[in-house]
Design a protein around this motif. Structure first.
Motif, short mmCIF file in Angstrom:
data_model
loop_
_atom_site.label_atom_id
_atom_site.label_comp_id
_atom_site.label_asym_id
_atom_site.label_seq_id
_atom_site.Cartn_x
_atom_site.Cartn_y
_atom_site.Cartn_z
N PHE A 40 -58.05 26.28 98.27
CA PHE A 40 -57.25 25.49 99.20
C PHE A 40 -55.76 25.71 98.96
CE2 PHE A 40 -61.02 22.61 99.41
CZ PHE A 40 -61.18 22.64 100.78
N PHE A 41 -55.00 25.75 100.03
CA PHE A 41 -53.54 25.70 99.94
C PHE A 41 -53.16 24.26 99.58
CE2 PHE A 41 -53.90 29.39 102.74
CZ PHE A 41 -52.87 30.20 102.30
N LYS A 42 -52.06 24.10 98.90
CA LYS A 42 -51.49 22.77 98.68
C LYS A 42 -50.62 22.46 99.89
CE LYS A 42 -51.23 23.37 93.70
NZ LYS A 42 -50.31 23.55 92.56
N LYS A 43 -50.42 21.17 100.12
CA LYS A 43 -49.60 20.75 101.25
C LYS A 43 -48.20 21.35 101.16
CE LYS A 43 -48.33 16.67 103.90
NZ LYS A 43 -48.48 15.21 104.04
N GLU A 44 -47.62 21.34 99.95
CA GLU A 44 -46.27 21.89 99.80
C GLU A 44 -46.22 23.40 100.08
OE1 GLU A 44 -47.93 21.00 95.60
OE2 GLU A 44 -47.77 19.90 97.46
N ASP A 45 -47.34 24.09 99.84
CA ASP A 45 -47.41 25.52 100.18
C ASP A 45 -47.30 25.70 101.69
OD1 ASP A 45 -47.85 26.23 97.49
OD2 ASP A 45 -50.03 26.14 97.72
N ILE A 46 -47.98 24.85 102.43
CA ILE A 46 -47.97 24.94 103.88
C ILE A 46 -46.57 24.66 104.43
CG2 ILE A 46 -48.93 24.00 106.03
CD1 ILE A 46 -50.90 25.72 104.34
N VAL A 47 -45.90 23.68 103.86
CA VAL A 47 -44.53 23.37 104.27
C VAL A 47 -43.62 24.56 104.00
CG1 VAL A 47 -42.54 21.88 103.81
CG2 VAL A 47 -44.83 20.88 104.01
N SER A 48 -43.77 25.18 102.83
CA SER A 48 -42.98 26.36 102.49
C SER A 48 -43.28 27.52 103.43
CB SER A 48 -43.26 26.80 101.05
OG SER A 48 -42.83 25.82 100.14
N LEU A 49 -44.56 27.72 103.73
CA LEU A 49 -44.96 28.80 104.64
C LEU A 49 -44.40 28.59 106.04
CD1 LEU A 49 -48.57 29.18 103.30
CD2 LEU A 49 -46.85 31.00 103.32
N ALA A 50 -44.37 27.35 106.49
CA ALA A 50 -43.80 27.06 107.81
C ALA A 50 -42.33 27.48 107.85
CB ALA A 50 -43.95 25.57 108.13
N LYS A 51 -41.61 27.23 106.77
CA LYS A 51 -40.20 27.62 106.70
C LYS A 51 -40.06 29.14 106.64
CE LYS A 51 -38.72 23.39 104.46
NZ LYS A 51 -38.33 22.76 103.19
N ILE A 52 -40.88 29.78 105.83
CA ILE A 52 -40.81 31.23 105.68
C ILE A 52 -41.06 31.93 107.02
CG2 ILE A 52 -42.00 33.24 104.68
CD1 ILE A 52 -42.44 31.44 102.14
N PHE A 53 -42.07 31.45 107.74
CA PHE A 53 -42.45 32.09 109.00
C PHE A 53 -41.80 31.45 110.23
CE2 PHE A 53 -46.28 33.15 106.34
CZ PHE A 53 -45.98 34.49 106.22
N LYS A 54 -40.91 30.48 109.99
CA LYS A 54 -40.22 29.79 111.08
C LYS A 54 -41.21 29.22 112.11
CE LYS A 54 -36.03 32.58 110.55
NZ LYS A 54 -36.34 33.05 109.22
N GLN A 55 -42.18 28.49 111.57
CA GLN A 55 -43.22 27.87 112.39
C GLN A 55 -43.05 26.36 112.34
OE1 GLN A 55 -46.07 29.57 113.97
NE2 GLN A 55 -44.55 31.19 113.71
N ASP A 56 -43.59 25.69 113.34
CA ASP A 56 -43.60 24.23 113.36
C ASP A 56 -44.52 23.75 112.24
OD1 ASP A 56 -43.59 21.53 113.97
OD2 ASP A 56 -44.71 21.76 115.84
N SER A 57 -43.99 23.01 111.30
CA SER A 57 -44.81 22.57 110.16
C SER A 57 -45.95 21.66 110.62
CB SER A 57 -43.95 21.87 109.10
OG SER A 57 -43.32 20.74 109.63
N LYS A 58 -45.74 20.90 111.69
CA LYS A 58 -46.80 20.02 112.18
C LYS A 58 -48.04 20.82 112.57
CE LYS A 58 -47.99 16.65 115.72
NZ LYS A 58 -47.56 15.93 116.92
N ASN A 59 -47.85 21.93 113.26
CA ASN A 59 -48.98 22.76 113.67
C ASN A 59 -49.74 23.33 112.48
OD1 ASN A 59 -48.45 22.32 116.38
ND2 ASN A 59 -47.26 24.19 116.61
N LEU A 60 -48.99 23.87 111.50
CA LEU A 60 -49.65 24.43 110.33
C LEU A 60 -50.31 23.35 109.48
CD1 LEU A 60 -47.28 27.30 109.10
CD2 LEU A 60 -49.38 27.46 110.44
N LEU A 61 -49.66 22.21 109.34
CA LEU A 61 -50.24 21.12 108.56
C LEU A 61 -51.49 20.54 109.24
CD1 LEU A 61 -47.02 19.33 107.31
CD2 LEU A 61 -48.75 20.46 105.88
#
Length: 91
Positions: A40-61
């Motif tokens: 599993f990814f950690k929640k903070e990983d997903i938030v970081s990935l959203a920033k890296i890929f310039k994605q909406d964090s809500k969608n990835l979360l």
């Protein structure tokens, strides 16, 4: 689900697995397992990935959380009843 999405984003941005792992300060093997859905990814990983890929964090979360839910209940015979009850309790 989320692992496939992260792999897709990584490949679309021509980022190597080891490069992304370094940005997340994690082992390349661990990130590979996460992309394959073995960890599993950690929640903070997903938030970081959203920033890296310039994605909406809500969608990835949302995708991340849905993935966790599905993996938790998919083998249980009462999955539909449990999910319906959980939705009712959330309202």
């Amino acid at each position: 689900m989320i692992g496939n999405k992260i792999r897709e984003l990584r490949e679309d941005n021509n980022i190597l697995l080891r490069q992304l792992a370094a940005q997340l300060d994690m082992d390349t093997a661990m990130l590979s397992k996460m992309e394959r859905g073995e960890r599993f990814f950690k929640k903070e990983d997903i938030v970081s990935l959203a920033k890296i890929f310039k994605q909406d964090s809500k969608n990835l979360l949302t995708l991340w959380l849905a993935d966790k839910i599905v993996k938790t209940i998919k083998e249980d015979e009462y999955q539909e009843e449990a999910l319906a009850l959980a939705l009712k309790l959330l309202k």
